[in-house]
Structure formats: structure tokens, C-alpha cells
Design an enzyme around this catalytic site. Structure first.
Site, short mmCIF file in Angstrom:
data_model
loop_
_atom_site.label_atom_id
_atom_site.label_comp_id
_atom_site.label_asym_id
_atom_site.label_seq_id
_atom_site.Cartn_x
_atom_site.Cartn_y
_atom_site.Cartn_z
N GLN A 1 -11.19 0.01 -14.86
CA GLN A 1 -11.62 -0.91 -13.80
C GLN A 1 -12.81 -0.32 -13.03
O GLN A 1 -13.78 -1.02 -12.72
CB GLN A 1 -10.45 -1.17 -12.85
N LEU B 1 0.81 -1.21 0.00
CA LEU B 1 0.00 0.00 0.00
C LEU B 1 0.84 1.26 0.00
O LEU B 1 1.91 1.32 0.62
CB LEU B 1 -0.93 0.00 1.22
N GLY C 1 -1.80 6.44 -2.34
CA GLY C 1 -3.02 6.36 -3.17
C GLY C 1 -4.06 5.46 -2.49
O GLY C 1 -5.23 5.82 -2.36
N HIS C 2 -3.62 4.28 -2.06
CA HIS C 2 -4.53 3.39 -1.33
C HIS C 2 -5.01 4.06 -0.04
O HIS C 2 -6.19 3.99 0.32
CB HIS C 2 -3.82 2.09 -0.94
N GLN D 1 -6.63 -12.57 -11.87
CA GLN D 1 -6.50 -11.44 -12.79
C GLN D 1 -5.13 -11.34 -13.43
O GLN D 1 -4.82 -10.37 -14.13
CB GLN D 1 -6.90 -10.14 -12.11
P1 AMP Z 1 -4.34 -2.18 -6.44
O1 AMP Z 1 -3.79 -2.54 -5.11
O2 AMP Z 1 -3.32 -1.66 -7.39
O3 AMP Z 1 -5.23 -3.25 -7.00
O4 AMP Z 1 -5.30 -0.92 -6.19
C1 AMP Z 1 -6.33 -0.97 -5.24
C2 AMP Z 1 -7.17 0.26 -5.35
O5 AMP Z 1 -6.37 1.42 -5.12
C3 AMP Z 1 -7.79 0.42 -6.73
O6 AMP Z 1 -9.12 0.93 -6.60
C4 AMP Z 1 -6.87 1.43 -7.38
O7 AMP Z 1 -7.49 2.18 -8.41
C5 AMP Z 1 -6.54 2.31 -6.20
N1 AMP Z 1 -5.30 3.06 -6.44
C6 AMP Z 1 -4.11 2.55 -6.82
N2 AMP Z 1 -3.21 3.54 -7.03
C7 AMP Z 1 -3.87 4.70 -6.81
C8 AMP Z 1 -3.50 6.08 -6.88
N3 AMP Z 1 -2.28 6.47 -7.23
N4 AMP Z 1 -4.44 7.01 -6.58
C9 AMP Z 1 -5.70 6.63 -6.23
N5 AMP Z 1 -6.10 5.34 -6.13
C10 AMP Z 1 -5.21 4.39 -6.43
#
Ligand code: AMP
Length: 288
Positions: free
Chosen positions: A156, A33, A36-37, A61
Site C-alpha cells: 500500500q 486505533l 501502530g496508528h 476497498q
Molecule cells: P488501517 O487503519 O489498517 O487502514 O491503517 C492505517 C494506517 O496505519 C496505514 O498506513 C497502516 O499501514 C498503518 N498501520 C496499521 N498497523 C500498523 C502497525 N502495526 N505499525 C505501523 N503502522 C501501522
């Protein structure tokens, strides 16, 4: 914050929360994480009584030959990040909790046609069915909730929102803005794999998108001109290969001919071993 690893523990915690009248916010992630997360968790914490985040690297996936085995992982760090952002429950299932008998024993798949076919779906044909199947499963485990997804993965977000609508999940899907590094690079768990020279070059994707958005804001109505302007910016970095860099309809994700209305500019650019995904809104007058 507590960590649970089984579906029954998760249900017990959430049943107690709902009996007490609490609302549930849910943030699905694959872990490792970053801020962004954390922004999704913080937003959920501001809007819901209890926040669950799942951390699960979903094998469905990933296609054969993709980076499932080397996807970065750090569950202890993730627990700290979630707690600091206001999370209450980390759901950290083992693969056999999600897919008893292994993923090959899963006979059911959830697919959203049309929306899933282009862009990321063209590059990764099984990807969105894998995403939708795990998200559907997680939604069933979590139950009624507000679910927070990043606009970083614009396609997504559109696919999941459509699945929720089509299948009447008791879930409100909330899209959250892209969180960026100070130089504009969209944060991503995979950025850690960029070599130093690639990391230095990576903000070119956001620069290209900004150049496209500025053109649209200034009244450029020809989508081809916007596409060419964005491609010219990325071409400044010879190591970067464009997969797509396109003005699209924000909801259908179909390519547009004209940019005289709000559009989404979407990008996938390969840099070294990393596929950089990013997007921005654009509109005449600059208000998207
Ligand atoms: P992931 O762990 O990459 O599958 O992402 C999990 C969630 O976090 C998804 O809804 C992503 O779109 C969101 N996410 C990932 N990176 C960012 C970011 N830089 N800004 C905002 N949300 C993000």
C-alpha cells in the site's frame, strides 16, 4: 483535539492553520486505533504543526463478501487515542459525505497499474483502486501535507507513493516502521478477531520473516532457499495457510531470484478468519 465530520469544516480548520503559517501532517486510517496508528500520529506531531487523522472505513476497498459490515469500530476510543498521541483534528466523515449518492454513484476511480497487480492485489482485485481513490480524495481535502503511512502495509505504501509521484500531489509520503506486540505479531485492527489459540500461534508469521532475514543476513543468496526456510517455519502451525511468503524487490515488489542485495520479505498468511500481513527488510550483512 477537535472532531469534524464534513469536508467544509475540515477545509476551514486547515485554511486557518495554513494562514497562521503552520504545516500539516495527515494520517489516514480506518479507525479502531492501536499503538501502530498512534505511532504515525506521534511522528506527525513531532514533524508538523498540526496533525489531522481521518477515521473512515472505506467501502470502496472492500469486495462483496469481505468484512466491511463487521470491521471493528470505536470512534470514541479513537478520539482518545488520537488526542493522547498528539493529534489536533479527527476527520470522521459519514459515508455520504465521502460518497454523496452512495458509493455506486462514484464514477471516478484512481488505479496504479503494475504495482497493484500482485500480492494483495491478486488476492483482492479491487482493493488498491479503492484505497487509491479514497486516499486521492482525502489528499485533495487535506491539501499540501506530509502524509504518514505504516510499513506494515508495504505494498500500500509503495502504491500510494507512486500515485503521489505520478499525479503530482503536493504531499510528502512518509513510511513508518511496523509496531509489534511484544511477541512479534504486527499490530492490526483485525487481530481482535483471532481466537485465543490463533492469537497464540499468530507470531509465527514474524518468526518466519525473521528466519528469512537472518538467512539473507548470513549470506544466503538463493531466494528459493529463503522462501523455503520461511515456509517451513509457518508449516509448524497447521492452522496457518500461506498465501504468499516471498523475497521481493523493495520498490517494484517484483519477486527476486537472488537475495544478494537488500530485499523485502513479504507475507500474507490466513489464520482462522484473519489474513495476517507482515513484512521485514533483509540484506546481506543484516543492514536492511
Ligand atoms: P488501517 O487503519 O489498517 O487502514 O491503517 C492505517 C494506517 O496505519 C496505514 O498506513 C497502516 O499501514 C498503518 N498501520 C496499521 N498497523 C500498523 C502497525 N502495526 N505499525 C505501523 N503502522 C501501522
Amino acid at each position: 483535539m477537535i472532531t469534524v465530520t464534513t469536508a467544509s469544516e475540515l477545509r476551514d480548520v486547515l485554511t486557518a492553520e495554513r494562514r497562521a503559517g503552520g504545516t500539516v501532517g495527515f494520517v489516514p486510517t480506518m479507525g479502531y486505533l492501536h499503538p501502530g496508528h498512534a505511532s504515525l500520529v506521534a511522528r506527525a506531531a513531532a514533524e508538523c504543526d498540526s496533525v489531522v487523522a481521518s477515521v473512515f472505513v472505506n467501502p470502496l476497498q472492500f469486495a462483496a463478501g469481505e468484512d466491511l459490515d463487521t470491521y471493528p469500530r470505536d470512534p470514541e476510543g479513537d478520539a482518545r487515542t488520537l488526542e493522547a498521541a498528539g493529534g489536533d483534528v479527527m476527520f470522521l466523515p459519514h459515508e455520504d459525505e465521502m460518497y454523496p449518492g452512495g458509493r455506486s454513484a462514484m464514477l471516478t476511480s484512481v488505479a496504479v497499474s503494475g504495482l497493484s497487480a500482485r500480492w494483495e492485489g491478486a488476492a483482492r482485485p479491487e482493493h488498491f483502486a479503492g484505497v487509491c481513490t479514497v486516499v486521492a480524495k482525502l489528499f485533495h481535502l487535506v491539501g499540501e501535507c506530509r502524509a504518514y503511512f505504516g510499513e506494515k502495509d508495504w505494498q500500500q505504501l509503495a502504491v500510494v507513493a507512486r500515485m503521489v509521484e505520478d499525479l503530482s500531489f503536493p504531499v510528502d509520503v512518509v513510511g513508518c516502521p511496523v509496531v509489534r506486540e511484544p511477541d512479534g505479531l504486527a499490530m492490526s485492527s483485525r487481530n481482535v478477531r483471532l481466537a485465543p489459540a490463533e492469537r497464540a500461534a499468530a507470531p509465527v508469521v514474524h518468526r518466519a520473516l525473521r528466519a528469512g532475514a537472518d538467512l539473507v543476513a548470513d549470506g544466503e543468496a538463493d531466494a528459493g532457499a529463503v522462501r523455503r526456510a520461511m515456509a517451513a517455519v509457518v508449516a509448524e502451525v497447521p492452522a496457518a495457510t500461506v498465501d504468499y511468503l516471498e523475497p521481493v524487490d523493495p520498490r517494484t515488489l517484483e519477486p527476486v531470484d537472488r537475495t544478494d542485495r537488500p530485499v523485502r520479505l513479504i507475507a500474507a498468511v490466513q489464520l482462522g478468519s484473519v489474513r495476517l500481513l507482515d513484512n521485514v527488510g533483509a540484506a546481506p550483512g543484516g543492514t536492511a
